[in-house]
Design an enzyme around this catalytic site. Structure first.
Site, PDB file in Angstrom:
ATOM      1  N   GLU A  29       8.156   7.941  -4.923  1.00 31.00           N
ATOM      2  CA  GLU A  29       6.976   8.788  -5.142  1.00 31.00           C
ATOM      3  C   GLU A  29       7.358  10.204  -5.592  1.00 31.00           C
ATOM      4  O   GLU A  29       6.558  11.137  -5.465  1.00 31.00           O
ATOM      5  CB  GLU A  29       6.139   8.844  -3.864  1.00 31.00           C
ATOM      6  N   SER A 157       1.444   4.900  -1.852  1.00 30.09           N
ATOM      7  CA  SER A 157       0.857   4.995  -3.198  1.00 30.09           C
ATOM      8  C   SER A 157       0.700   3.640  -3.884  1.00 30.09           C
ATOM      9  O   SER A 157       0.725   3.546  -5.101  1.00 30.09           O
ATOM     10  CB  SER A 157       1.699   5.924  -4.091  1.00 30.09           C
ATOM     11  N   TYR A 227      -3.476   8.234  -9.575  1.00 23.80           N
ATOM     12  CA  TYR A 227      -2.921   9.521  -9.983  1.00 23.80           C
ATOM     13  C   TYR A 227      -3.067   9.877 -11.462  1.00 23.80           C
ATOM     14  O   TYR A 227      -2.970  11.042 -11.818  1.00 23.80           O
ATOM     15  CB  TYR A 227      -1.421   9.560  -9.627  1.00 23.80           C
ATOM     16  N   ARG A 266      -4.114  11.368   6.766  1.00 25.56           N
ATOM     17  CA  ARG A 266      -5.266  10.727   6.117  1.00 25.56           C
ATOM     18  C   ARG A 266      -5.151   9.228   6.345  1.00 25.56           C
ATOM     19  O   ARG A 266      -4.109   8.633   6.076  1.00 25.56           O
ATOM     20  CB  ARG A 266      -5.271  11.008   4.611  1.00 25.56           C
ATOM     21  N   ASP A 268      -6.615   5.298   5.750  1.00 25.13           N
ATOM     22  CA  ASP A 268      -7.375   4.453   4.832  1.00 25.13           C
ATOM     23  C   ASP A 268      -8.083   3.365   5.626  1.00 25.13           C
ATOM     24  O   ASP A 268      -7.467   2.711   6.492  1.00 25.13           O
ATOM     25  CB  ASP A 268      -6.444   3.829   3.798  1.00 25.13           C
ATOM     26  N   GLU A 282      -3.819   1.898   7.057  1.00 22.78           N
ATOM     27  CA  GLU A 282      -2.589   2.665   7.278  1.00 22.78           C
ATOM     28  C   GLU A 282      -2.946   4.131   7.416  1.00 22.78           C
ATOM     29  O   GLU A 282      -4.078   4.544   7.139  1.00 22.78           O
ATOM     30  CB  GLU A 282      -1.610   2.465   6.127  1.00 22.78           C
ATOM     31  N   ASN A 284      -1.374   8.112   6.533  1.00 25.62           N
ATOM     32  CA  ASN A 284      -0.423   8.853   5.704  1.00 25.62           C
ATOM     33  C   ASN A 284      -0.234  10.232   6.342  1.00 25.62           C
ATOM     34  O   ASN A 284      -1.190  11.009   6.440  1.00 25.62           O
ATOM     35  CB  ASN A 284      -1.013   8.983   4.293  1.00 25.62           C
ATOM     36  N   GLY A 288      -1.169  13.271  -0.298  1.00 26.64           N
ATOM     37  CA  GLY A 288      -1.054  13.925  -1.594  1.00 26.64           C
ATOM     38  C   GLY A 288      -1.883  15.195  -1.682  1.00 26.64           C
ATOM     39  O   GLY A 288      -2.925  15.331  -1.041  1.00 26.64           O
TER      40      GLY A 288
END
Length: 324
Positions: A29, A157, A227, A266, A268, A282, A284, A288
């Protein structure tokens, strides 16, 4: 819980000291990390913070101590930046950093360990199997049912992720995931709406920010769409029923606390169409911060600009040894 309004911190930028924004790194990433870190660096400098860029792929971390860095903003993604390794190095250097500590970072990076803990704590997450061969992947499909998600256990990602509907696809899906990680996760696919919800520590407490509902073309929220295109719709406010959004926020805060996260994260979440049950996918711990990123979008709806969010996160920098 769904109505969130945050006040910007009133803080003297000089009090934050000399700040290294860590981005780049060596993970898959790297490209996204450079975009995140560049945005963070510009925002902090605009706010008057004495911040500079630092790429661990190009310089030893020991340089942080010799240069007198007071704190670090971690804008690294993936392995070597989000998995507890950089966090451990900064603990040894005694330089406070943003985000979760060593243990929480390490666990959250490992989707299988995360799911084991959430399941033990009674949090809803899709059923799964860990596999070590294409044949085991075929067996997992028979047990979990189609469609099924195959992905590396320790990547982000959507790298190495495949949605399979037929046993004939399992070999290629396994190979794509195993290319990034010897531990491969096969996960039951939840048919429904895709959402994400940030968590921010505010005055010492975990606060869920507004939920974002994600509508991707063909339901394909992959690396490219995340992205590099403008095809995805991000709905914030989400348009969900208020009680439904509040339940997602409640579950996300529980997920954050259960893993021992701090600073920000964050999570999901999929909402199953058949019964509107939310499922945690999951979490994070170094989200980002690019132009397409979701935490800044949610924070903006809650009242914080990108620049104010960056300052808030930087001000929360700490060490494991000073938070217990």
């Amino acid at each position: 819980m769904s109505q969130v309004h945050l006040q910007p911190l009133r803080i003297d930028p000089a009090s934050l000291g000399k700040v290294a924004v860590l981005f780049g790194g060596t993970s898959a990433e790297r490209e996204v990390s450079i975009m995140s870190g560049t945005g963070v660096l510009q925002a902090l400098q605009s706010a008057g913070v004495n911040a500079f860029a630092f790429d661990p792929a190009e310089r030893p971390l020991e340089d942080l101590r010799t240069e007198g860095v007071d704190r670090c903003f971690i804008a690294l993604h993936g392995r070597g930046g989000e998995d507890g390794t950089v966090q451990g190095a900064l603990e040894l250097l005694k330089i406070p950093y943003t985000g979760s500590g060593v243990m929480a970072s390490s666990i959250a990076m490992d989707k299988i360990m995360t799911k084991r803990i959430w399941r033990f704590e009674g949090l809803p997450t899709p059923d799964w199997r860990m596999v070590s061969s294409a044949d085991e992947c075929v067996h997992a499909l028979a047990v979990l049912g189609a469609p099924m998600i195959v992905k590396p256990a320790r990547e982000g990602s959507s790298i190495g992720l495949t949605k399979v509907t037929d046993p004939a696809q399992c070999a290629a899906a396994y190979a794509a995931a195993a290319q990034h990680d010897p531990e491969v996760l096969c996960e039951q696919f939840i048919e429904g709406e895709e959402t994400t919800c940030p968590v921010l520590i505010v005055e010492g407490h975990a606060q869920a920010l507004p939920v974002i509902r994600i509508v991707a073309p063909g339901g394909n929220y992959d690396y490219q769409n995340k992205y590099f295109t403008d095809e995805v719709q991000y709905l914030c406010p989400s348009g969900l029923d208020a009680d439904e959004e509040a339940e997602i926020q409640r579950q996300v805060v529980r997920a954050f606390r259960t893993l021992g996260c701090r600073g920000w994260a964050r999570a999901d979440v999929m909402i199953r169409q058949s019964d509107r049950q939310p499922f945690l996918l999951e979490i994070n711990t170094s989200p980002g911060m690019t132009g397409h990123s979701l935490v800044p979008m949610s924070a903006r709806v809650a009242g914080l600009s990108y620049e104010q969010l960056c300052v808030h996160l930087l001000a929360s920098a700490s060490l494991d040894s000073t938070t217990r």
